[in-house]
Every structure is written in C-alpha cells, then in structure tokens.
Design an enzyme around this catalytic site. Structure first.
Site, PDB file in Angstrom:
ATOM      1  N   SER A 102     -42.245 -35.284  -5.549  1.00  0.00           N
ATOM      2  CA  SER A 102     -42.630 -36.420  -6.505  1.00  0.00           C
ATOM      3  C   SER A 102     -41.386 -37.780  -5.933  1.00  0.00           C
ATOM      4  O   SER A 102     -40.461 -37.325  -5.120  1.00  0.00           O
ATOM      5  CB  SER A 102     -42.038 -36.096  -7.812  1.00  0.00           C
ATOM      6  N   TYR A 144     -36.962 -31.602 -14.283  1.00  0.00           N
ATOM      7  CA  TYR A 144     -38.001 -31.898 -13.401  1.00  0.00           C
ATOM      8  C   TYR A 144     -37.636 -32.496 -11.828  1.00  0.00           C
ATOM      9  O   TYR A 144     -37.880 -31.951 -10.713  1.00  0.00           O
ATOM     10  CB  TYR A 144     -38.843 -32.823 -13.791  1.00  0.00           C
TER      11      TYR A 144
END
Length: 270
Positions: free
Chosen positions: A132, A145
């Site tokens: 990401s 995350y």
C-alpha cells in the site's frame, strides 16, 4: 496456459483482478476465506474458485496440492487478502495489532513460504505482494495497517535479494485509494476493537464513522490494479514495485523531496 492464484477474491480488487485476468486468457484460481462466496464466483465464470483461509497453513497446502495435481505448476501467486484496522496507537490493544499482522503479514508470509519451494523446483515464478502507499508513508489512526504494510515491504525487499539470480520475481504493489469494500470493513473493525467512548480521539472517530466517503480524492477503480497485475504476468522481467493511483505517486514524491517535519505537516491534514 499461464495460471495464477489470487487470495481474497470475494469482492473488490481480488474479484476484479480475477475476472480481468480470466478474460485475457489467464487460468485463475480465485480463493476466498468463506466458502459461501464460492458459488457467486463460479456464477461469474470463475470456475476454478477455491476455499482457502490464508491464516490456516493446512488450507494453503491443500490448495497448492490440488493445483499442482491439475496443472503441474503455479506461475503466479498474488497475495491480495488483507484488511485495515483503524484506531490510534494508544487505543489499540496488543491482541488487535496481532490480529492485523496475522492476516496482512503472517498469512502472506506463510503463502510465500509454501509457494517458494514449488517455484524453485519448476525454475520460475512470480509472487505479487499487495502492499500500500501506507507501507511507504504513515497516516494518523492507521498505525496497525501501516505497520503491517511496512512489514510486507521489508519482507519482500529482503526476498528479492535472496532470489537474485533465479527466475522468481517478488513484486510489490503500492496501491492508493481503490473502490472496494475496504472502508466498510475498516469501519466495522473500528467499532469492534476500539473503545470509542473512552478515547481522547472520540470526536475524530465519530466524525470518521459519519463521513460520506463515496467520493475520495485520487480514487481509482479496481481495474487499475487488475491491469497492472496483467502487466506483471506478461512482462519478460517485471519491475520490483508498481505504484497504483496518483495519490501513491504524489505521496512518494513528497516523501523524497520534503524533510520529515514538512511531510508530517501535510500528512497531519489527510
């Protein structure tokens, strides 16, 4: 025929990528954690859909064995399954962070560990790791995350060095905002695992839960990821990483040119 295993195909990026690749002549083994999602996948033409909970090593082994029995090889493995756990660091109990790593890091590692001997034996392969933009920069209330994706970055960068000289290519995808059920799952995890009422960030959490995020700056559709995955498959020598969405390019650029203090001022506003 080239084949690929994709984890996390029930919705979003996994589903869109599976459909796109199949339409371009790739044999797709679309896997899902919940067997209730198998029939919808098959109804959409993904006849090789399989159940595989990536947190269960025995299910990973079974899927690999079944595919090898059918095809005798696995060309590409796409570690796509994952979710985001929102919440401030101080509000997050350690077991919640462990759960985030169980899916986003340890399951990805187990899949990678199990597929590598197969690819070494056959002499080729590509392992696509879904990271990401938050594996490169951090945002407030995204610590769990982000930490999991930083871990994916570290594991994959190391793996690339260890595989130098082989015909096995580990590839990182740094995606930004993509249309999917990611936010819906994240909001569910926020309510389940964070004590909102007793947090110093209570107002921010409640504002986040009430936000209409139907329009997100720089958002792209899941087909953007599918097209890059196809590019990786057909490339003679894929790049080590691919940026997806303008948000990723922008934030990576800012991280390169700005001091940490100046970058933090921008990230604080996001």
């Amino acid at each position: 025929m080239t084949n690929i295993v994709i984890t996390g195909c029930s919705t979003g990026i996994g589903f869109a990528t599976a459909k796109y690749l199949q339409s371009h002549g790739i044999k797709v083994y679309a896997t899902v954690r919940d067997e209730r999602h198998l029939n919808p996948l098959r109804a959409n033409g993904l006849e090789h859909a399989m159940k595989m909970d990536v947190t269960k090593p025995e299910e990973i082994s079974a899927v690999i064995a079944n595919i090898l029995e059918d095809d005798g090889k696995i060309d590409v493995w796409f570690n796509n399954a994952g979710y985001g756990q929102p919440g401030a660091i101080e509000d997050m109990q350690t077991y919640v962070l462990k759960e985030q790593f169980d899916v986003n890091v340890f399951a990805l590692h187990e899949c990678t560990r199990q597929i590598l001997p197969i690819m070494r034996e056959q002499g080729f392969g590509r392992i696509i790791q879904h990271s990401s933009i938050l594996g490169l920069v951090s945002l407030k209330a995204r610590g769990a995350y982000s930490a999991s994706k930083y871990a994916v970055e570290g594991l994959t960068d190391t793996l690339r060095l260890e595989l130098k000289g082989t015909n096995i290519y580990p590839v990182l995808l740094n995606t930004g905002p993509i249309t999917s059920s990611f936010r819906k799952t994240a909001m569910k995890k926020l309510k389940e695992n964070i004590d909102i009422e007793n947090s110093i960030f209570k107002d921010e959490y409640k504002a986040t839960l009430s936000e209409d995020k139907t329009t997100v700056p720089f958002n792209e559709e899941a087909i953007s990821v599918a097209e890059i995955v196809y590019e990786i498959i057909v490339a003679k020598r894929p790049k080590p990483r691919y940026y997806i969405t303008r948000a990723t390019y922008l934030l990576v650029y800012l991280k390169r040119v700005l001091s940490t203090a100046r970058l933090d001022k921008i990230l604080f506003k996001i």
